[in-house]
Design a protein around this motif. Structure first.
Motif, PDB file in Angstrom:
ATOM      1  N   GLY A  57      57.673 -64.919  49.190  1.00 36.98           N
ATOM      2  CA  GLY A  57      57.814 -63.752  50.053  1.00 36.98           C
ATOM      3  C   GLY A  57      58.012 -62.490  49.245  1.00 36.98           C
ATOM      4  O   GLY A  57      57.626 -62.428  48.072  1.00 36.98           O
ATOM      5  N   HIS A  58      58.622 -61.484  49.861  1.00 34.79           N
ATOM      6  CA  HIS A  58      58.896 -60.202  49.197  1.00 34.79           C
ATOM      7  C   HIS A  58      60.350 -59.818  49.423  1.00 34.79           C
ATOM      8  O   HIS A  58      60.942 -60.143  50.465  1.00 34.79           O
ATOM      9  N   ILE A  59      60.920 -59.146  48.453  1.00 34.51           N
ATOM     10  CA  ILE A  59      62.234 -58.538  48.621  1.00 34.51           C
ATOM     11  C   ILE A  59      62.007 -57.098  49.051  1.00 34.51           C
ATOM     12  O   ILE A  59      61.271 -56.346  48.384  1.00 34.51           O
ATOM     13  N   VAL A  60      62.654 -56.720  50.155  1.00 36.15           N
ATOM     14  CA  VAL A  60      62.447 -55.409  50.761  1.00 36.15           C
ATOM     15  C   VAL A  60      63.791 -54.729  50.974  1.00 36.15           C
ATOM     16  O   VAL A  60      64.758 -55.371  51.403  1.00 36.15           O
ATOM     17  N   ASN A  61      63.870 -53.449  50.644  1.00 38.56           N
ATOM     18  CA  ASN A  61      65.069 -52.672  50.942  1.00 38.56           C
ATOM     19  C   ASN A  61      65.172 -52.536  52.453  1.00 38.56           C
ATOM     20  O   ASN A  61      64.312 -51.919  53.088  1.00 38.56           O
ATOM     21  N   PRO A  62      66.204 -53.108  53.093  1.00 36.56           N
ATOM     22  CA  PRO A  62      66.267 -53.102  54.562  1.00 36.56           C
ATOM     23  C   PRO A  62      66.433 -51.712  55.172  1.00 36.56           C
ATOM     24  O   PRO A  62      66.120 -51.509  56.342  1.00 36.56           O
ATOM     25  N   LYS A  63      66.891 -50.738  54.402  1.00 34.28           N
ATOM     26  CA  LYS A  63      67.088 -49.379  54.939  1.00 34.28           C
ATOM     27  C   LYS A  63      65.801 -48.569  54.887  1.00 34.28           C
ATOM     28  O   LYS A  63      65.513 -47.793  55.809  1.00 34.28           O
ATOM     29  N   THR A  64      65.020 -48.743  53.828  1.00 38.96           N
ATOM     30  CA  THR A  64      63.818 -47.919  53.656  1.00 38.96           C
ATOM     31  C   THR A  64      62.531 -48.700  53.869  1.00 38.96           C
ATOM     32  O   THR A  64      61.451 -48.111  53.890  1.00 38.96           O
ATOM     33  N   GLU A  65      62.632 -50.038  53.980  1.00 36.05           N
ATOM     34  CA  GLU A  65      61.456 -50.916  54.102  1.00 36.05           C
ATOM     35  C   GLU A  65      60.572 -50.878  52.850  1.00 36.05           C
ATOM     36  O   GLU A  65      59.423 -51.310  52.886  1.00 36.05           O
ATOM     37  N   GLU A  66      61.131 -50.379  51.750  1.00 37.21           N
ATOM     38  CA  GLU A  66      60.388 -50.341  50.492  1.00 37.21           C
ATOM     39  C   GLU A  66      60.326 -51.749  49.889  1.00 37.21           C
ATOM     40  O   GLU A  66      61.345 -52.450  49.807  1.00 37.21           O
ATOM     41  N   VAL A  67      59.148 -52.165  49.460  1.00 42.12           N
ATOM     42  CA  VAL A  67      58.993 -53.470  48.813  1.00 42.12           C
ATOM     43  C   VAL A  67      59.503 -53.378  47.371  1.00 42.12           C
ATOM     44  O   VAL A  67      59.027 -52.547  46.595  1.00 42.12           O
ATOM     45  N   ILE A  68      60.453 -54.229  47.047  1.00 38.79           N
ATOM     46  CA  ILE A  68      61.043 -54.228  45.702  1.00 38.79           C
ATOM     47  C   ILE A  68      60.198 -55.076  44.754  1.00 38.79           C
ATOM     48  O   ILE A  68      59.860 -54.664  43.657  1.00 38.79           O
ATOM     49  N   ASP A  69      59.835 -56.299  45.202  1.00 34.77           N
ATOM     50  CA  ASP A  69      59.028 -57.163  44.347  1.00 34.77           C
ATOM     51  C   ASP A  69      58.528 -58.360  45.146  1.00 34.77           C
ATOM     52  O   ASP A  69      59.064 -58.702  46.201  1.00 34.77           O
ATOM     53  N   GLU A  70      57.497 -58.979  44.624  1.00 32.26           N
ATOM     54  CA  GLU A  70      56.987 -60.246  45.138  1.00 32.26           C
ATOM     55  C   GLU A  70      57.788 -61.365  44.468  1.00 32.26           C
ATOM     56  O   GLU A  70      57.943 -61.375  43.234  1.00 32.26           O
ATOM     57  N   VAL A  71      58.300 -62.320  45.269  1.00 31.47           N
ATOM     58  CA  VAL A  71      59.279 -63.259  44.722  1.00 31.47           C
ATOM     59  C   VAL A  71      59.041 -64.686  45.220  1.00 31.47           C
ATOM     60  O   VAL A  71      58.303 -64.917  46.182  1.00 31.47           O
ATOM     61  N   MET A  72      59.711 -65.607  44.514  1.00 32.29           N
ATOM     62  CA  MET A  72      59.894 -66.977  44.983  1.00 32.29           C
ATOM     63  C   MET A  72      61.395 -67.201  45.079  1.00 32.29           C
ATOM     64  O   MET A  72      62.132 -66.929  44.122  1.00 32.29           O
TER      65      MET A  72
END
Length: 463
Positions: A57-72
């Motif tokens: 999936g992806h890690i996303v900043n919940p306040k800005t919806e900015e994608v931080i990185d693609e992750v496992m």
């Protein structure tokens, strides 16, 4: 126990720098919920996935919806985890920026930054491992040879813990029997019978402890490395020897005397023995201020060394500088290397014998690399009787453990002294109980909170 010890903690668990992946680890009752709050993968929720499963999936900043990185993301539920708490490991792209951005996102959403060694401390506090196994984790990370790693793995598997607990059980059983004999005497000679039992078991326990201590020198060498000073007069081949042993041109080599101005330290694996090689400046009188400082550091390295590799140029006669070094190292563990064997021999072996009749002498040539195999074999023989120890032996390598075992022997000696001097059994058994408590400090069964804080503070973050 401080309430913060129950917080959900997080830290980077991979070394800093560029790499294929970086890992941020979380541990605590809110670990899965925190990870779930920043994880996006369609409709999948981490809080409902099975334990010990891996998810993309992806890690996303919940306040800005900015994608931080693609992750496992790996989800592991208590109690079948290292800390016996819920654990989440987020695998992202390796790199300083990406891993730190991920960590900051985790911390901003409910986790606390872990203290050094806090994951391992929680494993200890939650009964997953004992204290000696916790210390073995750091030994495993710092292992410099295969044998050192084997020793750490053995301790991590509980081999030392089992030995210590078996010894403590002998003491405990004996103390219980002594108490029964004192409180419920069946015979008139109960004092004599009890004293004989206590003496017999004290001798038995002392034998077990001393057997462990006999491995201490080898164990400490495997753990910390053998401080090995390479000494000799200037331009005798010290730096060349360092380069040959580490198989790298680390030290500058020239025909100019005094090229090495400072000590150079490098670790090398020699037949399973980790050597901390110290290439010293040539020891001689000099007016050069910088070289003089290097010479002083060489003298200090000489005093601190476990092993001396003394190089002498066999293509020249012994001079006063050689004789000073031969005299200064006479009572130390040393191997004398007659270097430059590819040149014509001018050294008088009869004269050398006056200074080194019992030393191992090896002819070497840094140019042809002759004699180096013989040197490596001799180093192993000096400290491990030709091998790096018995394959199945349990080695004591930790300085804290060694000190506690010595204290245990002293307590047992007090028991024997008290028995020989006719002291009452109830007083003698105080020292026997002290031996039981000292052994418990190795495994953490009788350890104080202050010691735990000090020990785990030496660990790296994320472990």
């Amino acid at each position: 126990m401080n309430i913060t010890e129950f917080d959900t903690i997080a830290a980077i668990s991979t070394p800093p720098g560029e790499g294929a992946i970086g890992i941020v680890r979380l541990s605590g009752e809110d670990a899965i919920a925190i990870a779930d709050s920043i994880y996006k993968s369609g409709s999948k929720r981490l809080e409902i996935v099975p334990s010990h499963t891996l998810h993309y999936g992806h890690i996303v900043n919940p306040k800005t919806e900015e994608v931080i990185d693609e992750v496992m993301v790996t989800v592991m539920r208590a109690p079948k985890t290292f800390t016996r708490e819920d654990v989440v490991e987020i695998n992202c792209h390796g790199g300083i920026i990406s891993v730190n951005r991920l960590l900051q996102t985790v911390l901003q959403n409910g986790a606390r930054m872990a203290e050094p060694g806090e994951f391992t401390k929680r494993a200890f506090l939650n009964g997953r491992i004992d204290l000696s196994q916790a210390e073995a984790v750091m030994d495993l990370i710092r292992a410099k040879t295969d044998k050192a790693m084997d020793v750490a793995l053995s301790q991590l598997d509980g081999d030392l813990s089992n030995l210590i607990r078996n010894i403590r059980q002998i003491i405990l059983n004996t103390l219980a029997e002594v108490e029964v004999n004192i409180d419920y005497p069946e015979y008139d000679d109960v004092e004599e019978v009890t004293t004989r039992l206590l003496k017999e078991k004290t001798v038995e326990v002392k034998g077990h402890v001393e057997q462990l201590l006999r491995t201490a020198q080898q164990g400490k060498i495997l753990r910390d490395g053998l401080e090995t000073a390479i000494i000799g007069r200037p331009n005798v081949g010290k730096s060349s020897l360092l380069n040959r042993l580490i198989r790298e041109e680390k030290a500058i080599v020239t025909e100019i005397a005094g090229t090495t101005r400072d000590t150079i330290e490098e670790y090398v694996n020699v037949n399973g023995v980790p050597l901390k090689l110290i290439d010293t400046a040539g020891i001689r009188e000099t007016d050069d201020i910088v070289e003089r400082i290097g010479v002083e550091r060489s003298r200090k390295a000489l005093l601190d060394a476990d092993l001396i590799l003394l190089l002498i140029n066999q293509s020249e006669s012994l001079n006063d500088e050689d004789k000073v070094l031969l005299d200064a190292t006479q009572m130390m563990n040393r191997i004398i290397l007659l270097n430059k064997s590819d040149l014509e021999t001018r050294l008088s072996l009869e004269e050398l014998a006056e200074w080194s009749s019992e030393d191992k002498i090896i002819q070497t040539s840094m140019l042809t690399q002759s004699g180096l195999d013989q040197l490596e074999t001799q180093i192993a023989a000096l400290f491990f009787s030709g091998e790096t120890g018995e394959r199945d032996a349990t080695y004591i390598s930790n300085v804290r453990h060694i000190a506690l075992l010595h204290d245990t022997v002293e307590a047992l000696d007090e028991v024997l002294t008290g028995i020989e001097s006719g002291m009452p059994v109830d007083l003698v058994q105080i020292d026997f109980t002290r031996a039981w408590e000292l052994l418990g400090e190795i495994t953490g069964d009788t350890v104080q909170d202050e010691l735990l804080t000090q020990l785990f503070s030496q660990f790296c973050l994320g472990k």
